[in-house]
Design an enzyme around this catalytic site. Structure first.
Site, PDB file in Angstrom:
ATOM      1  N   ASN A 129       3.795  -2.705  -7.250  1.00  0.00           N
ATOM      2  CA  ASN A 129       2.741  -3.950  -6.882  1.00  0.00           C
ATOM      3  C   ASN A 129       1.631  -3.793  -7.513  1.00  0.00           C
ATOM      4  O   ASN A 129       0.762  -2.773  -8.210  1.00  0.00           O
ATOM      5  CB  ASN A 129       2.071  -3.561  -5.302  1.00  0.00           C
ATOM      6  CG  ASN A 129       0.859  -4.420  -5.211  1.00  0.00           C
ATOM      7  OD1 ASN A 129       0.894  -5.224  -5.682  1.00  0.00           O
ATOM      8  ND2 ASN A 129       0.721  -3.793  -4.280  1.00  0.00           N
TER       9      ASN A 129
ATOM     10  N   LYS B 102      -0.814  -5.792  -8.404  1.00  0.00           N
ATOM     11  CA  LYS B 102      -2.600  -5.651  -7.017  1.00  0.00           C
ATOM     12  C   LYS B 102      -3.087  -6.665  -8.626  1.00  0.00           C
ATOM     13  O   LYS B 102      -2.338  -7.252  -8.801  1.00  0.00           O
ATOM     14  CB  LYS B 102      -3.324  -4.560  -7.615  1.00  0.00           C
ATOM     15  CG  LYS B 102      -2.485  -3.590  -5.923  1.00  0.00           C
ATOM     16  CD  LYS B 102      -2.881  -2.946  -5.664  1.00  0.00           C
ATOM     17  CE  LYS B 102      -2.336  -1.432  -4.648  1.00  0.00           C
ATOM     18  NZ  LYS B 102      -2.932  -0.543  -3.585  1.00  0.00           N
TER      19      LYS B 102
ATOM     20  N   HIS C 181       0.261  -6.927   3.214  1.00  0.00           N
ATOM     21  CA  HIS C 181      -0.346  -5.496   2.726  1.00  0.00           C
ATOM     22  C   HIS C 181      -1.437  -4.976   3.616  1.00  0.00           C
ATOM     23  O   HIS C 181      -2.275  -5.815   3.816  1.00  0.00           O
ATOM     24  CB  HIS C 181      -0.601  -5.948   1.064  1.00  0.00           C
ATOM     25  CG  HIS C 181      -0.657  -4.321   0.466  1.00  0.00           C
ATOM     26  ND1 HIS C 181      -2.018  -4.210   0.503  1.00  0.00           N
ATOM     27  CD2 HIS C 181       0.006  -3.995  -0.088  1.00  0.00           C
ATOM     28  CE1 HIS C 181      -1.671  -3.191  -0.630  1.00  0.00           C
ATOM     29  NE2 HIS C 181      -0.712  -2.849  -1.029  1.00  0.00           N
TER      30      HIS C 181
ATOM     31  N   GLU D  21      -4.151  -3.770   2.213  1.00  0.00           N
ATOM     32  CA  GLU D  21      -5.623  -4.996   1.266  1.00  0.00           C
ATOM     33  C   GLU D  21      -5.460  -6.142   1.407  1.00  0.00           C
ATOM     34  O   GLU D  21      -6.976  -6.783   1.551  1.00  0.00           O
ATOM     35  CB  GLU D  21      -5.009  -4.492  -0.579  1.00  0.00           C
ATOM     36  CG  GLU D  21      -5.523  -3.739  -0.649  1.00  0.00           C
ATOM     37  CD  GLU D  21      -4.808  -2.355  -1.955  1.00  0.00           C
ATOM     38  OE1 GLU D  21      -4.294  -3.779  -2.658  1.00  0.00           O
ATOM     39  OE2 GLU D  21      -4.793  -1.350  -2.206  1.00  0.00           O
TER      40      GLU D  21
ATOM     41  N   GLU E 235       3.352   1.642   4.557  1.00  0.00           N
ATOM     42  CA  GLU E 235       2.067   2.450   3.239  1.00  0.00           C
ATOM     43  C   GLU E 235       0.621   3.016   4.165  1.00  0.00           C
ATOM     44  O   GLU E 235      -0.276   1.852   4.706  1.00  0.00           O
ATOM     45  CB  GLU E 235       1.934   1.041   2.339  1.00  0.00           C
ATOM     46  CG  GLU E 235       2.929   0.823   1.560  1.00  0.00           C
ATOM     47  CD  GLU E 235       2.409  -0.242   0.403  1.00  0.00           C
ATOM     48  OE1 GLU E 235       2.750   0.140  -0.090  1.00  0.00           O
ATOM     49  OE2 GLU E 235       1.590  -1.226   0.308  1.00  0.00           O
TER      50      GLU E 235
ATOM     51  N   GLY F 239      -4.056   4.888  -3.248  1.00  0.00           N
ATOM     52  CA  GLY F 239      -4.747   4.713  -4.165  1.00  0.00           C
ATOM     53  C   GLY F 239      -5.740   5.732  -4.248  1.00  0.00           C
ATOM     54  O   GLY F 239      -6.884   6.156  -5.119  1.00  0.00           O
TER      55      GLY F 239
ATOM     56  N   SER G 258       0.173   6.555  -3.298  1.00  0.00           N
ATOM     57  CA  SER G 258       0.198   7.282  -3.847  1.00  0.00           C
ATOM     58  C   SER G 258       1.463   7.655  -4.748  1.00  0.00           C
ATOM     59  O   SER G 258       1.906   9.543  -5.006  1.00  0.00           O
ATOM     60  CB  SER G 258      -0.558   8.037  -3.344  1.00  0.00           C
ATOM     61  OG  SER G 258      -2.132   8.049  -3.615  1.00  0.00           O
TER      62      SER G 258
END
Ligand code: 13P
Length: 232
Positions: A6, A8, A87, A89, A156, A162, A192
Site C-alpha cells: 500500500n 498510500k 483501511h 486511514e 491491521e 506506521g 510495520s
C-alpha cells in the site's frame, strides 16, 4: 504467501512505472503469483508481469457528480479489478463510516472485484482486553458479505501502522486464529511489516500474506522482503 504493497500518498505515476519494472526485474527467478501494489489514483496503470495493480479507493458508482472521487469507469480504463476497502486511514482520517464502507464493498463485489477488506483496532480498544477487542473487530464486518469468494481480509492494528512497532507473533496469532475459526478467508497481517520481521510473521500459520506500507516503497527493498517471506 501474498505480498501486498500500500503506497498510500507516496510515489508518482512515473516512479510507480519505474517501480513495477524494477520489482519484476528483481523477482524474475521467484515463483510467487500473488503480488499486488496499490499506488495513488494518479499512478494507476495496467498490471505488468508478476505485479498486479490495485486501487486504494473507489466510489460506489461508475461515474457521476462526485468531486474528487474515482469510480468504476476510471478503474476499468486500466483493467483494475482489485481494491482496498476499509483501511483505518479512510475510516479515521476521512471519516468513512461502517455503513459507507459497506456500500463500497457491496458495489465492488457486484462488479466482481478482488476486495482486500481492512479491519483493525486502536490501542485504547486493545488495552480493554479480548472481549472489547473482538467486539470492535466484528463490528467492522457489519454489512459485509463474508461469503464473497474474492474477499481477502487484512488485519491491521492501528497502533502498529506506521509506528515501526509491529504486533508481536502472539498479538497476531490471537486475532488471526480467532478470525480463522469464524471465517474461512485468506488473512493478511499489516502494520510495520519490515524486512527484519517478515520471516517471523510469514511463519505464523494463520497468516496468508502481508499488507506492507513504508517497507514497500522501495522496489528493491520490497523484493528483498518478498524473498525473505518466501524463504528464498
Ligand atoms: P506500515 O507498513 O507503514 O506500518 O503501513 C501498514 C499499512 O497501513 C498498510 O495498509
Amino acid at each position: 504467501m501474498r505480498f501486498y504493497a500500500n503506497f498510500k500518498m507516496h510515489h508518482t505515476r512515473a516512479s510507480t512505472t519505474e517501480y513495477i519494472a524494477k520489482l519484476n526485474e528483481e523477482l524474475t527467478s521467484i515463483e510467487c503469483d500473488d503480488i499486488t501494489i496499490f499506488p495513488p489514483a494518479t499512478a494507476l496503470q495496467k498490471s505488468l508481469g508478476k505485479v498486479v495493480v490495485g486501487a486504494q479507493n473507489g466510489y460506489f458508482e461508475a461515474k457521476g457528480a462526485y468531486t474528487g472521487e474515482i469510480g468504476l469507469t476510471q478503474l476499468e480504463e486500466f483493467g483494475i479489478d482489485t481494491i482496498l476497502i476499509g483501511h483505518s486511514e479512510r475510516r479515521e482520517i476521512f471519516g468513512e463510516s461502517q455503513e459507507f464502507i459497506a456500500k463500497k464493498y457491496a458495489y465492488y463485489k457486484e462488479q466482481g472485484f478482488h476486495i482486500v477488506y481492512c479491519i483493525g483496532e486502536p490501542l485504547t480498544v486493545r488495552e480493554q482486553g479480548e472481549e472489547a477487542l473482538f467486539e470492535y473487530l466484528y463490528a467492522q464486518f457489519e454489512g459485509i458479505d463474508i461469503e464473497y469468494e474474492k474477499l481477502t481480509v487484512a488485519y491491521e492494528p492501528i497502533w502498529a501502522i506506521g509506528t515501526g512497532v509491529s504486533a508481536t507473533v502472539e498479538d497476531i496469532e490471537l486475532v488471526h486464529n480467532r478470525l480463522k475459526e469464524k471465517f474461512a478467508l485468506p488473512l493478511l497481517y499489516g502494520g510495520s511489516v519490515k524486512i527484519d520481521s517478515i520471516e517471523q510473521i510469514a511463519k505464523i500459520k494463520s497468516v496468508d500474506g502481508v499488507l506492507v506500507g513504508s517497507a514497500s516503497l522501495d522496489a528493491k527493498g520490497f523484493a528483498t522482503l518478498i524473498k525473505r517471506g518466501l524463504g528464498v
